[in-house]
Design a protein around this motif. Structure first.
Motif, short mmCIF file in Angstrom:
data_model
loop_
_atom_site.label_atom_id
_atom_site.label_comp_id
_atom_site.label_asym_id
_atom_site.label_seq_id
_atom_site.Cartn_x
_atom_site.Cartn_y
_atom_site.Cartn_z
N ASN A 340 22.45 21.36 8.10
CA ASN A 340 23.51 21.91 8.96
C ASN A 340 24.23 20.87 9.80
O ASN A 340 25.03 21.22 10.67
CB ASN A 340 22.92 22.99 9.87
CG ASN A 340 22.54 24.24 9.10
OD1 ASN A 340 22.97 24.43 7.96
ND2 ASN A 340 21.71 25.09 9.68
N THR A 355 27.48 22.29 15.41
CA THR A 355 26.64 22.85 14.35
C THR A 355 25.18 22.55 14.69
O THR A 355 24.71 22.94 15.75
CB THR A 355 27.04 22.31 12.97
OG1 THR A 355 26.97 20.89 12.96
CG2 THR A 355 28.46 22.75 12.63
N ALA A 356 24.48 21.85 13.84
CA ALA A 356 23.05 21.64 14.08
C ALA A 356 22.83 20.78 15.31
O ALA A 356 23.44 19.71 15.45
CB ALA A 356 22.40 20.98 12.87
N THR A 458 17.25 28.13 8.99
CA THR A 458 18.30 27.15 8.76
C THR A 458 19.46 27.78 7.99
O THR A 458 20.64 27.56 8.31
CB THR A 458 17.72 25.95 7.99
OG1 THR A 458 16.67 25.36 8.77
CG2 THR A 458 18.79 24.91 7.71
N ASN A 461 21.45 30.19 10.28
CA ASN A 461 22.35 29.41 11.14
C ASN A 461 23.61 29.01 10.39
O ASN A 461 24.72 29.13 10.92
CB ASN A 461 21.62 28.15 11.64
CG ASN A 461 20.92 28.33 12.97
OD1 ASN A 461 21.57 28.46 14.01
ND2 ASN A 461 19.61 28.35 12.95
N ALA A 462 23.44 28.55 9.17
CA ALA A 462 24.59 28.09 8.38
C ALA A 462 25.57 29.22 8.12
O ALA A 462 26.80 29.05 8.24
CB ALA A 462 24.11 27.47 7.07
N PRO A 469 24.81 24.79 3.76
CA PRO A 469 23.63 24.01 4.11
C PRO A 469 22.98 23.29 2.94
O PRO A 469 21.95 22.65 3.12
CB PRO A 469 22.68 25.09 4.66
CG PRO A 469 23.00 26.29 3.83
CD PRO A 469 24.49 26.22 3.59
#
Length: 506
Positions: A340, A355-356, A458, A461-462, A469
């Motif tokens: 991410n 983002t991440a 993960t 989130n993406a 991702p």
């Protein structure tokens, strides 16, 4: 859909930020913000507690609206049915098929490849390749981090075969493995998706030379290839019977479930590897069958995005209060930051926010005497995740584990509550958010479940950020420049050129 997503973010941004301690006036808060995944009969389970975060009923409701606007359910279905979810490379991402969730043909292929690996593992255990006491596993990134984490977590001292995972091109890493191994009883596993990764293949050649220099009659006969490109492994000289393929649709950081997990099965036994797969599958089924805030990986993503996008937190810390999980923060760094750490969305447009976050962490209680000063009294707001096991991993006086858990829980309580003092240097502001993940026991099933939980977190989130991702083009540019340096004939900026000359590389 874009307008709906923007409106959902706008609404989320309007929420106040009440102090954590104030939120506990709700007597049901812990019940609302904690969830549990059962791993099966006799397997225990894992408790996830977000009650010490700033998530509220209304925030969760608005995040659920964001998930709907972002098409989370549709994206999840694509992931779990083998549709294309990596548009920049036109690929599916089929790591869950390795655990039995995916396209029928992909699940069948995974079963067949696992069976092939099992036959080789059991043949080695039965002496088909002579006495085998050591394995040097060379790979890099996901081809190394997953096996290293699992072998370390599941009891390196109890292993059937002593495994040494080497990823760094630095020769010191290989020399340490050589010093611990007897070449006459050592196998080499070469883990590379393409079977062309420069660092991995260079290390593999050095292991072969070590075999030769130490009188091993047939160095090539000591090699096991773990790859999605078996033809390249044959060309390199590996016998077909010792090549363990895995699908092109499984990315490196998701590949521990494939033949990349060979060191786990060889070291701990086939049943332990299967238990990892089964623990992961339980989480897959939960992720597939549960909607909204009750979907625990999705709820974790809600908390991640709240702090990264709405509270401007640039980092997220993970502390494992268990020595067996010492490598977990490094594993999560790659999983989360390579997946991410992007600046464009799937349509090529710039992302609309952070983002991440930067993932970092360590092991408790060591970290308490190193970095917790900043967490308690520094100027950065850092969401912290604690991971622990109720059952100890040692046979010593139970006080060891009691103190470990007491410290873990005390840190979460202290970060939230803080403490006033007339002396500003001794004052703790508190209101620092933490999440706690508490396993009944850290066995193979629990480890598989933990890894799968973070994979799905993960991905969630993406989806909510609208990014892909599953590609990682950001790792290529530096490699390309290193290749140009090796070839020679290219001049670089003045600083790089001076460094090359100082090191004798120009």
């Amino acid at each position: 859909m874009g307008d709906r997503i923007a409106a959902a973010w706008d609404k989320l941004g309007q929420h106040p930020a009440p102090a954590l301690m104030e939120l506990f006036t709700d007597p049901d808060r812990v019940a609302k913000l904690a969830g549990r995944i059962e791993l099966g009969e006799g397997q225990g389970g894992i408790l996830f507690d977000w009650s010490k975060t700033h998530l509220t009923d209304s925030l969760l409701g608005d995040f659920e609206a964001l998930a709907e606007a972002a098409g989370f359910a549709e994206a999840r279905d694509k992931l779990l049915t083998g549709a294309v979810v990596n548009p920049s490379e036109g690929r599916a991402a089929e790591h869950t098929a390795q655990r039995g969730i995916g396209r029928d043909t992909s699940v069948e292929e995974a079963f067949a490849l696992h069976h092939r690996m099992r036959l080789l593992v059991e043949a080695i255990h039965q002496g088909a390749l002579g006495e085998v006491r050591h394995l040097i596993h060379v790979g890099i990134g996901g081809s190394a981090l997953g096996p290293a984490l699992a072998v370390d977590a599941l009891g390196h001292d109890l292993a059937l075969v002593d495994v040494h995972v080497v990823s760094n091109i630095d020769g010191c890493a290989l020399e340490r493995a050589f010093a611990a191994c007897d070449p006459a009883t050592t196998l080499l596993a070469v883990a590379s998706k393409t079977f062309s990764t420069v660092e991995t293949m260079t290390n593999a050649q050095s292991v072969l030379r070590w075999f030769e220099q130490n009188g091993v009659d047939d160095p090539g006969g000591r090699v096991i290839a773990l790859t999605a490109n078996p033809e390249a492994a044959v060309d390199w000289g590996v016998d077909e019977t010792r090549i363990l393929p895995f699908p092109e649709t499984v990315g490196g950081r998701y590949s521990v479930w494939t033949s990349i997990g060979f060191p786990i099965a060889l070291a701990m036994g086939w049943d332990e590897f299967v238990s990892m797969l089964e623990g992961a599958r339980v989480v897959d089924e939960h992720f597939r069958d549960t909607d909204g805030r009750d979907n625990l990986p999705l709820r974790a993503a809600f908390a991640d995005l709240y702090y990264a996008r709405l509270r401007d937190c640039q980092t997220r810390a993970c502390f494992a209060y268990d020595e067996r999980l010492a490598l977990l923060p490094a594993y999560l760094q790659q999983l989360e930051m390579e997946s991410n750490g992007k600046r464009v969305m799937t349509d090529g447009q710039p992302v609309t926010g952070p983002t991440a976050p930067i993932t970092w962490g360590g092991v408790g209680t060591d970290a308490q005497h190193a970095v917790f000063q900043l967490l308690h009294q520094g100027t950065h707001l850092v969401p912290v995740e604690f991971i622990a096991s109720i059952a100890p991993g040692d046979q010593l006086d139970p006080m060891h584990h009691r103190m470990l858990l007491m410290n873990c829980f005390a840190q979460g309580a202290a970060l939230m509550a803080g403490q006033d003092s007339r002396d500003p240097a001794r004052a703790y502001p508190g209101d620092r958010p933490t999440t706690t993940i508490l396993c009944d026991d850290l066995d193979a099933a629990a480890l598989g479940a933990l890894i799968a939980f973070h994979e799905h977190r993960t991905f969630a989130n993406a989806v909510l950020m609208g990014i892909n991702p599953f590609d990682q083009f950001g790792v290529e540019l530096g490699k390309d420049i290193a290749h140009k340096i090796e070839q020679g004939g290219t001049r670089f900026d003045a600083s790089t050129q001076a460094l090359l000359e100082a090191a004798g590389l120009a």
